[in-house]
Design a protein around this motif. Structure first.
Motif, mmCIF file in Angstrom:
data_model
loop_
_atom_site.group_PDB
_atom_site.id
_atom_site.type_symbol
_atom_site.label_atom_id
_atom_site.label_comp_id
_atom_site.label_asym_id
_atom_site.label_seq_id
_atom_site.Cartn_x
_atom_site.Cartn_y
_atom_site.Cartn_z
ATOM 1 N N TYR A 187 -79.691 29.924 -30.049
ATOM 2 C CA TYR A 187 -80.038 30.102 -28.632
ATOM 3 C C TYR A 187 -80.804 28.890 -28.090
ATOM 4 O O TYR A 187 -80.603 28.452 -26.971
ATOM 5 C CB TYR A 187 -80.816 31.397 -28.431
ATOM 6 C CG TYR A 187 -79.975 32.620 -28.793
ATOM 7 C CD1 TYR A 187 -78.648 32.693 -28.399
ATOM 8 C CD2 TYR A 187 -80.505 33.675 -29.536
ATOM 9 C CE1 TYR A 187 -77.856 33.781 -28.728
ATOM 10 C CE2 TYR A 187 -79.722 34.772 -29.873
ATOM 11 C CZ TYR A 187 -78.400 34.814 -29.465
ATOM 12 O OH TYR A 187 -77.620 35.899 -29.787
ATOM 13 N N ARG A 188 -81.678 28.372 -28.916
ATOM 14 C CA ARG A 188 -82.440 27.190 -28.515
ATOM 15 C C ARG A 188 -81.497 26.000 -28.238
ATOM 16 O O ARG A 188 -81.719 25.214 -27.320
ATOM 17 C CB ARG A 188 -83.415 26.851 -29.633
ATOM 18 C CG ARG A 188 -84.671 26.188 -29.164
ATOM 19 C CD ARG A 188 -85.645 26.150 -30.322
ATOM 20 N NE ARG A 188 -86.669 27.137 -30.135
ATOM 21 C CZ ARG A 188 -87.801 26.861 -29.517
ATOM 22 N NH1 ARG A 188 -88.031 25.663 -29.047
ATOM 23 N NH2 ARG A 188 -88.711 27.798 -29.358
ATOM 24 N N LEU A 192 -82.038 28.153 -24.402
ATOM 25 C CA LEU A 192 -82.585 29.480 -24.118
ATOM 26 C C LEU A 192 -83.983 29.625 -24.735
ATOM 27 O O LEU A 192 -84.232 29.142 -25.845
ATOM 28 C CB LEU A 192 -81.654 30.566 -24.693
ATOM 29 C CG LEU A 192 -80.480 30.995 -23.822
ATOM 30 C CD1 LEU A 192 -79.642 29.815 -23.373
ATOM 31 C CD2 LEU A 192 -79.603 31.984 -24.591
ATOM 32 N N ARG A 193 -84.888 30.306 -24.018
ATOM 33 C CA ARG A 193 -86.263 30.522 -24.476
ATOM 34 C C ARG A 193 -86.689 31.946 -24.125
ATOM 35 O O ARG A 193 -86.102 32.577 -23.247
ATOM 36 C CB ARG A 193 -87.236 29.579 -23.727
ATOM 37 C CG ARG A 193 -86.917 28.120 -23.801
ATOM 38 C CD ARG A 193 -87.168 27.569 -25.168
ATOM 39 N NE ARG A 193 -88.545 27.709 -25.581
ATOM 40 C CZ ARG A 193 -89.390 26.687 -25.747
ATOM 41 N NH1 ARG A 193 -88.992 25.459 -25.496
ATOM 42 N NH2 ARG A 193 -90.620 26.883 -26.168
ATOM 43 N N TRP A 480 -72.406 35.973 -22.386
ATOM 44 C CA TRP A 480 -73.837 35.782 -22.112
ATOM 45 C C TRP A 480 -74.095 34.487 -21.344
ATOM 46 O O TRP A 480 -75.134 33.846 -21.467
ATOM 47 C CB TRP A 480 -74.677 35.859 -23.385
ATOM 48 C CG TRP A 480 -74.150 35.179 -24.624
ATOM 49 C CD1 TRP A 480 -73.091 35.576 -25.386
ATOM 50 C CD2 TRP A 480 -74.658 33.997 -25.246
ATOM 51 N NE1 TRP A 480 -72.912 34.716 -26.449
ATOM 52 C CE2 TRP A 480 -73.863 33.740 -26.399
ATOM 53 C CE3 TRP A 480 -75.713 33.136 -24.985
ATOM 54 C CZ2 TRP A 480 -74.087 32.662 -27.255
ATOM 55 C CZ3 TRP A 480 -75.941 32.068 -25.835
ATOM 56 C CH2 TRP A 480 -75.135 31.836 -26.958
ATOM 57 N N PHE A 483 -77.257 34.584 -19.274
ATOM 58 C CA PHE A 483 -78.471 34.306 -20.051
ATOM 59 C C PHE A 483 -78.656 32.793 -20.177
ATOM 60 O O PHE A 483 -79.758 32.276 -20.084
ATOM 61 C CB PHE A 483 -78.365 34.928 -21.450
ATOM 62 C CG PHE A 483 -78.637 36.415 -21.487
ATOM 63 C CD1 PHE A 483 -79.902 36.885 -21.802
ATOM 64 C CD2 PHE A 483 -77.635 37.331 -21.223
ATOM 65 C CE1 PHE A 483 -80.167 38.248 -21.855
ATOM 66 C CE2 PHE A 483 -77.883 38.691 -21.262
ATOM 67 C CZ PHE A 483 -79.147 39.159 -21.581
ATOM 68 N N GLN A 484 -77.526 32.119 -20.391
ATOM 69 C CA GLN A 484 -77.608 30.667 -20.538
ATOM 70 C C GLN A 484 -78.079 30.042 -19.223
ATOM 71 O O GLN A 484 -78.951 29.176 -19.213
ATOM 72 C CB GLN A 484 -76.237 30.113 -20.930
ATOM 73 C CG GLN A 484 -76.302 28.640 -21.280
ATOM 74 C CD GLN A 484 -74.917 28.010 -21.359
ATOM 75 O OE1 GLN A 484 -73.903 28.625 -20.991
ATOM 76 N NE2 GLN A 484 -74.859 26.798 -21.837
ATOM 77 N N SER A 489 -83.491 33.847 -23.888
ATOM 78 C CA SER A 489 -82.971 34.478 -25.109
ATOM 79 C C SER A 489 -83.559 35.877 -25.256
ATOM 80 O O SER A 489 -82.947 36.776 -25.828
ATOM 81 C CB SER A 489 -83.318 33.635 -26.336
ATOM 82 O OG SER A 489 -84.702 33.370 -26.358
ATOM 83 N N SER A 490 -84.778 36.039 -24.759
ATOM 84 C CA SER A 490 -85.399 37.370 -24.743
ATOM 85 C C SER A 490 -86.234 37.459 -23.482
ATOM 86 O O SER A 490 -86.691 36.426 -22.965
ATOM 87 C CB SER A 490 -86.275 37.569 -25.986
ATOM 88 O OG SER A 490 -87.383 36.700 -25.910
ATOM 89 N N ASN A 502 -83.264 41.701 -25.270
ATOM 90 C CA ASN A 502 -83.044 40.637 -26.247
ATOM 91 C C ASN A 502 -81.568 40.423 -26.503
ATOM 92 O O ASN A 502 -80.825 41.393 -26.671
ATOM 93 C CB ASN A 502 -83.640 41.025 -27.610
ATOM 94 C CG ASN A 502 -85.142 40.899 -27.619
ATOM 95 O OD1 ASN A 502 -85.679 39.846 -27.906
ATOM 96 N ND2 ASN A 502 -85.817 41.981 -27.279
ATOM 97 N N LEU A 503 -81.187 39.161 -26.600
ATOM 98 C CA LEU A 503 -79.858 38.882 -27.137
ATOM 99 C C LEU A 503 -79.914 39.206 -28.626
ATOM 100 O O LEU A 503 -80.937 38.993 -29.282
ATOM 101 C CB LEU A 503 -79.508 37.401 -26.944
ATOM 102 C CG LEU A 503 -79.111 36.974 -25.532
ATOM 103 C CD1 LEU A 503 -78.841 35.473 -25.502
ATOM 104 C CD2 LEU A 503 -77.871 37.734 -25.052
#
Ligand SMILES: Cc1cc2nc3c(=O)[nH]c(=O)nc-3n(C[C@H](O)[C@H](O)[C@H](O)COP(=O)(O)OP(=O)(O)OC[C@H]3O[C@@H](n4cnc5c(N)ncnc54)[C@H](O)[C@@H]3O)c2cc1C
Length: 651
Positions: A187-188, A192-193, A480, A483-484, A489-490, A502-503
């Motif tokens: 995710y990072r 994503l954070r 997702w 989300f991106q 990510s959460s 949360n993913l």
């Protein structure tokens, strides 16, 4: 208005979420249904060819039909409509009530003590085995996705002891190999954070901002400078009062001893008796926006907010406010075990894509090998359980689902009886079976109703084990990308229905492949603690339990869609288009109650705890479950099974 908003949310969309019984039970108010009216569905034979609970969606966890017999028993109405129990004529060495990890482990330990030919019957009121350790399956287009419906992972605040670790190893689970399966940078690598969603009802505006402090310490547990940079970014973005921002900065940058002149022990004793919310308000004197922001942070661990978590425990979690208090790092009296940091325990972690349902499945495979094909930790992930093999007459171990134990009694005096008789309700009828012994691995609050001969003091202790009510919701989404786009990510959402989004943890194992690209379907996990801030913890749990039993699936679905739309809408998320399936794992009886220094004086003062009184073996009846250790973890469920079995086999 309502209708058009519902259309935007996609309430009309045909997704897999509501089967017939869910719809009927939910609209009628699930807890009001007479138990025998669930006969037809609850009795759907586990031997039927298409019986496969993991792929059901909609209201799962404690699903409609699973609790009605027990509630009728509690309300004193059960035996009015039960009729005369039918004797199955079955005689076992051991009947276990509860097919969660504790009940399954009890069967495993019993066979180790008495041999594999020991005859064992396991009864569970749900349509699937595993208790809280539940598997959810989804198919989105051609993608197969797993989710955890309850127990998330092998983890515990204190290191696993020899007994629990021994079982994990016997099952072939190689905990240190976890890093081979998880893609921890996935995710990072997409930017994503962890983020916080501030909602307009609580904070005046809907806004998603960086989370400067995911669960206490900084995200990776290192570099204080990274934390300072995140805090700066957060303070620039967060829709909280300017005074709140100054106060938060002060908590971090101007450590203060709020109890000068006291020893470390004296300070901890004070912190053990005051909630973190009151510490922040009355002692640290921060703006109320800070209190609102932290309110739901402990939901995932305790099922309550900071109004019901001791400041001493908040110190253990590294929440801000204590840096200047010169507290000795040793755990203080009355600290919750979750709040005591332990490096060895932190390293012992394994998340399977279906959570600890894999442990339950490996235990079932050990007990009834041909019910789940294969022989290794990895090949169990995709193996399909054959439910028709769980309860066969020729098998030494039998697992009977949709069966609620309603009476467990010695045939004669407990001191001299040779047998125990267990009555259970199934498909609208009551049956009996007999055994030399019984292990009650079910929830402790149920036991006083099914085992009336126990001493009153023990029944009181059992009844005090109020479970923590929770929702573990899995939403299968088609991709997702949103989300991106929002970089999350959460998402911690202090004011929303689900306080955590949360993913899924990206784990690929045994041929199971997690989503690796934002264009691929994924399971989004959402968590709600049904708490009622301001009340003592146990009262919050009982009010929350009632709330979960009486909220319809439709209401939950609307809240889920609305929350995801508001949070991810700026990233292009469209709930009507993007949601493929919803499974709400409702756990009105969730985590085992853990003692809390704010409400349980015995926990601070020492002495016998209620769980020690509750778990005493009585004649041929022993008592297991994580409740028996007042500790909501898998290792405790196993440890208590071991103790219970040892107590009945040592004679
Ligand atoms: C949402 C959630 C998440 C969790 N996450 C974690 C985690 O990540 N890691 C961890 O270590 N622990 C976790 N836990 C704690 C979890 O409860 C334990 O790990 C463990 O699974 C408990 O097992 P158990 O067998 O003691 O209880 P349960 O799993 O609750 O099993 C008891 C079974 O007995 C059944 N039963 C009750 N009454 C009767 C009756 N009268 N007749 C027949 N059956 C009955 C119940 O329905 C249930 O199926 C979580 C718990 C919940 C609720």
């Amino acid at each position: 208005m309502h209708d058009s908003h519902d259309r935007e949310l996609g309430m009309h969309r045909k997704i897999t979420r509501r089967d017939f019984i869910n719809g009927v039970a939910a609209t009628a108010g699930a807890s009001m249904m007479p138990w025998h009216l669930f006969a037809e569905d609850a009795g759907k034979s586990q031997n039927a060819a298409n019986y496969y609970p993991p792929s059901l969606t909609g209201m799962r966890g404690s699903h409609p039909g699973s609790f009605d017999a027990a509630h009728s028993l509690r309300d004193g109405t059960f035996w009015d409509s039960a009729g005369k129990p039918e004797d199955t004529g079955e005689i076992y060495d051991l009947i276990i009530v509860g097919g969660g990890i504790s009940g399954l482990a009890a069967a495993h330990f019993y066979r180790k003590a008495m041999g594999n030919s020991a005859r064992i019957l396991i009864l569970d009121n749900h349509d699937d085995f595993g208790g809280h350790a539940k598997r959810n399956e989804f198919r989105v287009n051609s993608a197969f996705r797993l989710g955890f419906g309850g127990t998330f992972s092998i983890e515990s605040p204190a290191p696993y002891g020899a007994v629990a670790k021994g079982v994990i190893e016997e099952l072939g689970i190689d905990v240190p190999s976890y890093s081979k399966y998880v893609n921890k940078d996935l995710y990072r690598s997409f930017g994503l954070r962890p983020r916080i969603f501030f909602d307009k009802e609580t904070f005046g505006v809907d806004k998603l901002v960086i989370n400067p402090n995911p669960r206490g310490g900084n995200e990776s547990g290192d570099a204080a400078s990274a934390s300072a940079a995140l805090l700066k970014q957060f303070l620039a973005e967060a829709p909280i009062a300017d005074q709140a921002k100054r106060d938060l900065q002060r908590l971090y940058d101007e450590p203060k001893d709020y109890f000068p002149g006291l020893t470390s022990d004296e300070k901890k004793a004070k912190l053990a008796r005051i909630s973190y919310a009151n510490f922040l308000k009355d002692i640290a004197g921060v703006h109320e926006d800070i209190v609102k922001m932290y309110q739901s942070l402990p939901h995932g661990l305790f099922g309550v907010g900071i109004d019901a978590v001791a400041a001493q425990d908040a110190w253990g979690f590294d929440l801000p406010g204590f840096a200047g208090m010169k507290l000795d790092p040793a755990p203080g009296k009355g600290m919750n075990r979750d709040a005591i940091p332990n490096e060895e325990a932190e390293e012992y972690f394994f998340h399977f894509p279906d959570g600890n349902a894999t442990i339950a499945r490996l235990l079932v495979r050990k007990l009834i090998p041909d019910a789940i094909p294969g022989n290794a930790m990895s090949d169990v992930i995709l193996a399909k359980a054959n439910y028709a093999r769980l309860d066969r007459s020729g098998s030494s171990v039998r697992i009977r689902l949709n069966s609620t134990a309603v009476r467990v009694k010695h045939l004669g005096d407990a001191n001299s009886a040779k047998e125990v008789e267990v009555s259970y309700a199934r498909a609208g009828k009551v049956y009996t079976a007999r055994a030399k012994n019984s292990v009650l691995a079910c929830w402790h609050v149920v036991i006083p109703y099914i085992c009336e001969e126990l001493p009153d003091q023990q029944k009181d202790a059992l009844a005090s084990a109020q479970k923590v009510p929770l929702l573990y919701t899995n939403v299968a989404v088609r991709n997702w990308m949103s989300f991106q786009k929002v970089g999350a990510s959460s998402i911690y959402a202090p004011g929303m229905y689900h306080s955590g989004v949360n993913l899924d943890l990206p784990v690929s194992i045994g041929g199971y492949e997690c989503a690796r690209k934002p264009e691929e379907p994924i399971v989004v996990h959402m968590m709600k603690a049904a708490c009622h801030p301001g009340l003592p913890a146990r009262q919050q749990h009982s009010a929350g339990r009632m709330e979960l039993y009486t909220t319809t699936f439709e209401t939950m679905e609307r809240k889920i869609r609305d929350q995801l739309a508001r949070t991810l809408g700026p990233g292009g998320f469209d709930p009507a288009r993007d949601i493929a399936a919803i499974t709400v794992n409702r756990w009105p009886h969730g985590y085992a109650y853990e003692y809390n220094s704010l409400f349980d004086s015995f926990w601070l003062e020492g002495g016998v705890t209620p769980c020690e009184t509750a778990r005493k073996t009585y004649g041929r009846i022993a008592i297991a479950n994580a409740d028996a250790g007042a500790y909501a973890y898998t290792d405790e469920a196993i440890n208590q099974a071991y103790r219970a079995v040892a107590e009945i086999t040592k004679a």
